[in-house]
Design an enzyme around this catalytic site. Structure first.
Site, PDB file in Angstrom:
ATOM      1  N   ARG A   1       4.216  -4.350   3.863  1.00  0.00           N
ATOM      2  CA  ARG A   1       3.816  -2.954   4.031  1.00  0.00           C
ATOM      3  C   ARG A   1       2.358  -2.840   4.442  1.00  0.00           C
ATOM      4  O   ARG A   1       1.987  -2.032   5.283  1.00  0.00           O
ATOM      5  CB  ARG A   1       4.034  -2.188   2.719  1.00  0.00           C
TER       6      ARG A   1
ATOM      7  N   ARG B   1       6.096  -1.607  -9.599  1.00  0.00           N
ATOM      8  CA  ARG B   1       7.331  -0.883  -9.293  1.00  0.00           C
ATOM      9  C   ARG B   1       8.401  -1.866  -8.816  1.00  0.00           C
ATOM     10  O   ARG B   1       8.092  -2.929  -8.284  1.00  0.00           O
ATOM     11  CB  ARG B   1       7.073   0.158  -8.209  1.00  0.00           C
TER      12      ARG B   1
ATOM     13  N   ARG C   1      -0.704   8.955  13.346  1.00  0.00           N
ATOM     14  CA  ARG C   1      -0.383   7.546  13.152  1.00  0.00           C
ATOM     15  C   ARG C   1      -0.309   6.794  14.480  1.00  0.00           C
ATOM     16  O   ARG C   1      -0.129   5.575  14.475  1.00  0.00           O
ATOM     17  CB  ARG C   1       0.946   7.416  12.431  1.00  0.00           C
TER      18      ARG C   1
ATOM     19  N   ARG D   1       0.869  -2.077 -10.657  1.00  0.00           N
ATOM     20  CA  ARG D   1       1.754  -0.910 -10.816  1.00  0.00           C
ATOM     21  C   ARG D   1       3.174  -1.336 -11.138  1.00  0.00           C
ATOM     22  O   ARG D   1       3.921  -0.601 -11.778  1.00  0.00           O
ATOM     23  CB  ARG D   1       1.773  -0.079  -9.525  1.00  0.00           C
TER      24      ARG D   1
ATOM     25  N   LYS E   1      -5.930   7.298  -2.149  1.00  0.00           N
ATOM     26  CA  LYS E   1      -6.006   8.411  -1.202  1.00  0.00           C
ATOM     27  C   LYS E   1      -5.450   9.717  -1.787  1.00  0.00           C
ATOM     28  O   LYS E   1      -6.013  10.791  -1.575  1.00  0.00           O
ATOM     29  CB  LYS E   1      -5.237   8.023   0.076  1.00  0.00           C
TER      30      LYS E   1
HETATM   31  P1  AMP Z   1       3.878   8.467   4.156  1.00  0.00           P
HETATM   32  O1  AMP Z   1       4.201   9.168   2.896  1.00  0.00           O
HETATM   33  O2  AMP Z   1       2.700   9.073   4.881  1.00  0.00           O
HETATM   34  O3  AMP Z   1       3.720   6.989   3.994  1.00  0.00           O
HETATM   35  O4  AMP Z   1       5.127   8.679   5.132  1.00  0.00           O
HETATM   36  C1  AMP Z   1       6.408   8.210   4.786  1.00  0.00           C
HETATM   37  C2  AMP Z   1       7.211   7.925   6.042  1.00  0.00           C
HETATM   38  O5  AMP Z   1       7.343   9.116   6.817  1.00  0.00           O
HETATM   39  C3  AMP Z   1       6.560   6.936   6.994  1.00  0.00           C
HETATM   40  O6  AMP Z   1       6.857   5.614   6.634  1.00  0.00           O
HETATM   41  C4  AMP Z   1       7.182   7.334   8.320  1.00  0.00           C
HETATM   42  O7  AMP Z   1       8.500   6.856   8.438  1.00  0.00           O
HETATM   43  C5  AMP Z   1       7.250   8.834   8.197  1.00  0.00           C
HETATM   44  N1  AMP Z   1       6.016   9.486   8.723  1.00  0.00           N
HETATM   45  C6  AMP Z   1       5.104  10.218   8.026  1.00  0.00           C
HETATM   46  N2  AMP Z   1       4.123  10.652   8.809  1.00  0.00           N
HETATM   47  C7  AMP Z   1       4.396  10.184  10.061  1.00  0.00           C
HETATM   48  C8  AMP Z   1       3.721  10.262  11.310  1.00  0.00           C
HETATM   49  N3  AMP Z   1       2.554  10.906  11.458  1.00  0.00           N
HETATM   50  N4  AMP Z   1       4.315   9.662  12.375  1.00  0.00           N
HETATM   51  C9  AMP Z   1       5.468   8.992  12.246  1.00  0.00           C
HETATM   52  N5  AMP Z   1       6.143   8.865  11.099  1.00  0.00           N
HETATM   53  C10 AMP Z   1       5.611   9.452  10.000  1.00  0.00           C
END
Ligand code: AMP
Length: 195
Positions: free
Chosen positions: A143, A132, A93, A130, A17
């Site tokens: 996850r 990690r 989300r 990967r 993505k």
């Molecule tokens: P991401 O990089 O998009 O996986 O976001 C990392 C973390 O940020 C997620 O695991 C959530 O804890 C929080 N987060 C990011 N975007 C949102 C969203 N739209 N709603 C709720 N939590 C978010």
């Protein structure tokens, strides 16, 4: 400059993505909005939002809609985003966030909600490759399961509104980009005189 394109992209971790978002930015001149990146920036700047969100992120939870919806709305209303359009990544989300997005857009149409689809076994293989430190088999599976549980209702919400565009994420980066661009172009020409 052309009319602003407004996109949302979904995809499992390991679906590519991030790379494809960069390609969409190049092709359509849109602003990449990643709510995860925004929260990490707040965290790095040690703001109150960053500290509050950071605790939730560490615990693997979702930051509350009461916080996330205004954060995303503000970004979408910013002058650069209004004129250039956007590709939203990591938002919405929840279905409440999706409603919030629609409310923020008003009469402006969302052109496409892309589901960049790479099957579970393939993303699992990619994430293991990967290698990690935090990528144990169990952590990866957990996850991905969480993503599924979290995302499916939101995908259904967009599907019901005829906006969901599945894009096959298997193949080379170039192949996937080509598919993505054809899919988005179709949604743009389907409504040529959209403001
Ligand atoms: P991401 O990089 O998009 O996986 O976001 C990392 C973390 O940020 C997620 O695991 C959530 O804890 C929080 N987060 C990011 N975007 C949102 C969203 N739209 N709603 C709720 N939590 C978010």
């Amino acid at each position: 400059m052309g009319k602003p394109t407004r996109l949302v992209i979904f995809g499992r971790q390991g679906a590519g993505k991030g790379t494809q978002c960069l390609r969409l930015v190049e092709r359509y001149g849109v602003v990449h909005i990643s709510t995860g990146d925004m929260l990490r920036a707040e965290r790095a700047a040690d703001t109150k939002l960053g500290r509050d969100a950071g605790r939730i992120m560490d615990a693997g939870g979702l930051v509350g809609d009461d916080i996330m919806i205004p954060v995303a709305k503000n970004r979408i209303a910013a002058a650069d985003v209004v004129s250039a359009g956007f590709v939203l990544d990591g938002f919405p989300r929840t279905t409440d966030q999706a409603e919030g997005l629609f409310a923020a857009l008003g009469d402006e149409r969302l052109h496409a909600v892309i589901n960049l689809d790479v099957p579970l076994d393939e993303v699992t293989t990619r994430m293991k490759a990967r290698g990690r430190g935090d990528d144990t088999d169990e952590a990866i599976a957990q996850r991905l399961a969480l993503y599924e549980k979290e995302t499916q209702p939101v995908l259904d919400w967009f599907e019901e509104r005829g906006l969901l565009v599945p894009v096959d994420g298997l193949g080379t980066e170039e192949e996937v980009t080509d598919r993505l661009i054809s899919a988005v172009d179709r949604t743009l020409t389907a409504d040529g005189d959209d403001a």
